[in-house]
Design an enzyme around this catalytic site. Structure first.
Site, PDB file in Angstrom:
ATOM      1  N   SER A 289       0.831  -1.201   0.045  1.00  0.00           N
ATOM      2  CA  SER A 289       0.047   0.154   0.007  1.00  0.00           C
ATOM      3  C   SER A 289       0.888   1.217  -0.153  1.00  0.00           C
ATOM      4  CB  SER A 289      -1.228  -0.193   1.350  1.00  0.00           C
ATOM      5  OG  SER A 289      -1.913   0.887   1.085  1.00  0.00           O
ATOM      6  N   ASP A 300       9.507   5.097 -10.395  1.00  0.00           N
ATOM      7  CA  ASP A 300       9.148   5.672 -11.638  1.00  0.00           C
ATOM      8  C   ASP A 300       9.786   6.812 -11.760  1.00  0.00           C
ATOM      9  OD1 ASP A 300       7.590   3.472 -11.530  1.00  0.00           O
ATOM     10  OD2 ASP A 300       5.422   4.539 -11.457  1.00  0.00           O
ATOM     11  N   LYS A 314      -0.363  -4.336  -3.277  1.00  0.00           N
ATOM     12  CA  LYS A 314      -1.882  -3.813  -2.878  1.00  0.00           C
ATOM     13  C   LYS A 314      -1.997  -2.211  -3.496  1.00  0.00           C
ATOM     14  CE  LYS A 314      -4.736  -2.433   1.064  1.00  0.00           C
ATOM     15  NZ  LYS A 314      -4.904  -1.041   0.999  1.00  0.00           N
TER      16      LYS A 314
END
Length: 545
Positions: A289, A300, A314
């Site tokens: 999460s 990223d 998740k």
């Protein structure tokens, strides 16, 4: 009583003609009316007096379990659990507990909390609370009995091995489980800082910032953020932590839900702490999460190197809704997407197969690209830039932990040894391990090796196909080799067992911080992180396509 449930559900969830089609609306109202009728008839005709509160909660829980494990109902009596999840705070004594046999034991008191101040130690058996016996009582019931408002007190009767039964008064306090149980320098030159973040409660970013600034004042030039075992928490806290290393107004997360109001973009809001400092993030299969938002967005944006094993996966967002009568509901409202556009959600709860939840199939996995053009994929959690797989516990190691044999030995060891070396230096010597082996071999427990279980399945298949008599001799010889032998396995998996035993013993003297420091000795991902940060060319190459 009729239609009470229907009216309440309609009110709570705001059902109207604009939110769903007429056919779906009819189906909802029909089912609510049926629930109301069932409840009414139970109340009116059932042979015994129905426990209305219990059956209502059971019905709600069963309904929500059909969706996903994160959509849950909090009865007013369980609000302390909700508060602990979101704030890390609760009223209680500040100790972990565990069940062993018929009783619950103190597993680990938090340092400087009421349990420790009252003299309680790991291994103390809880006999009674305010005169009520705790024998054969479930752990969650004992936990509820230990909790309470700050300033309240209770009488605790407990038994300590070799010291008999004692009775003491324990004063409850406001307990704050630390988001950052440890931070410090981890290299010989004092240039690499380390921050262990265990949760994302309302104070997580504040505590990480404080730790970062403290380490910076000591001369930190590089940073390791450890998110292993961190199951997540508040989304906004994860964004604020990323913001420490990323410029203001950078998009970190998008959320997309069934309702357009849940389609949102979350950007960094503040000035960063440091845009240049090299970062390594440690993750494992229990990082989930909010931990995946931090690690995924830094990956990223090519702002840090991720080391460890693939994260949990998740990619769902929850919101808490206040209900009536002090109850709450945590509801999955959207999926989240990291800056590259990927969603890390691994399990497909919507398309269940006979009640079984499967992973998103490989055919639906897509490739995305980081800011620098590196390939990353969705649907599989966050895959690290350097993969170091977690060592699987041997069967005997798992049994020693589950059966509390390691725990009980550590209790006995602490009673017989008032002092040990500092947490960073303590090791299980040959003498300690010899004593432990003797302790284990006196215990009665059974287990099978994984190979043994596999062979048994092979034999079943051979019987089915008629080959069992042909392989009987060879099979028995092989079975003898792989059958569980406590003494042999204690030698074979000595290093693994020593590591867990050392950590358990250290916790009796140095608490949570001691566990972290002691684990550094055999921490391969941490050692790799230090190696990468000390090699500028390797670090930079990992962030390039």
């Amino acid at each position: 009583m009729r239609y009470i449930y229907g009216i309440v559900f309609l009110f709570l969830f705001g059902i109207n003609n604009n939110s769903f089609s007429q056919s779906n609306g009819f189906e909802v109202i029909k089912n609510l009316e049926l629930i109301d009728l069932i409840y009414m008839n139970l109340d009116k005709y059932y042979v015994d007096e129905p426990k209305t509160g219990e059956i209502s909660k059971a019905a709600i829980d069963a309904m929500l379990q059909e969706l996903d494990p994160y959509t849950v109902y909090y009865h007013e009596s369980n609000i302390e659990d909700y508060r602990l999840m979101t704030t890390g705070q609760y009223g209680g004594i500040g100790a972990l507990i565990r069940k062993s046999g018929e009783y619950v034991f103190i597993a680990e008191p938090y340092e400087n909390m009421p349990a420790q101040k009252a003299g309680l130690k790991a291994g103390d058996k809880i006999i009674s609370i305010d005169g009520r016996t705790m024998k054969s009582v479930a752990s969650d019931v004992v936990s509820d009995a230990l909790k309470g408002s700050k300033g309240s007190s209770f009488m605790l009767e407990y038994e300590r091995p070799n010291q008999g039964v004692k009775k003491i008064k324990v004063d409850r306090d406001e307990i704050k489980v630390p988001d950052v149980p440890y931070f410090g320098m981890v290299d010989d030159k004092g240039k690499i800082g380390y921050i262990k973040l265990s949760s994302f409660t309302q104070t997580a970013s504040k505590n990480v910032k404080s730790a970062f600034e403290d380490l910076s004042s000591q001369g930190m030039e590089k940073i390791i953020l450890d998110l292993r075992g961190n199951g997540g928490g508040l989304l906004i806290e994860s964004i604020d932590i990323v913001n420490f290393f990323v410029a203001q107004n950078e998009e970190i997360v998008k959320t997309k839900g069934r309702i357009s109001d849940e389609n949102r973009s979350y950007k960094t809001r503040n000035n960063p702490l440091d845009l240049e400092i090299p970062i390594v993030v440690l993750v494992d299969g229990f990082s989930a999460s909010a931990s995946e938002i931090v690690s995924g967005s830094l990956q990223d944006l090519d702002r840090g190197v991720i080391i460890g094993s693939t994260t949990f996966g998740k990619g769902l967002v929850q919101r808490t809704i206040d209900l009536k009568y002090g109850a709450k509901m945590k509801l999955t409202i959207a999926k989240y997407y990291t800056p590259s556009g990927r969603c890390v959600q691994k399990l497909d709860y919507y398309h269940k197969n006979d009640g079984k939840v499967d992973e998103i199939p490989d055919s639906l996995i897509k490739i995305f690209h980081t800011k620098n053009g590196r390939e990353v994929i969705d649907g599989r959690g966050i895959e690290p830039d350097i993969s170091i797989e977690e060592e699987n516990l041997a069967r005997i190691t798992a049994v020693l932990m589950v059966e509390n044999i390691v725990f009980d030995f550590a209790t006995e060891f602490a009673q017989n040894n008032p002092e040990i070396a500092p947490a960073k230096e303590f090791r299980i010597t040959d003498k300690i391990y010899k004593d432990f082996k003797g302790y284990v071999l006196k215990k009665e427990f059974e287990y099978k090796t994984a190979t043994q279980e596999y062979l048994e399945r092979v034999l079943e298949a051979a019987k089915h196909e008629g080959y069992d008599k042909k392989i009987d001799g060879e099979f028995k010889a092989l079975q003898k080799v792989v059958s569980a032998s406590k003494e042999d396995d204690l030698d074979l998996f000595e290093s693994q067992i020593k590591e867990l035993l050392s950590n358990e013993i250290v916790s009796r003297y140095y608490y949570q911080e001691g566990r972290v420091l002691n684990a550094f000795q055999d921490d391969q991902p941490l050692k790799k992180a230090i190696e990468v940060l000390n090699n500028k060319s390797e670090y930079e190459s990992l962030l390039k396509p």
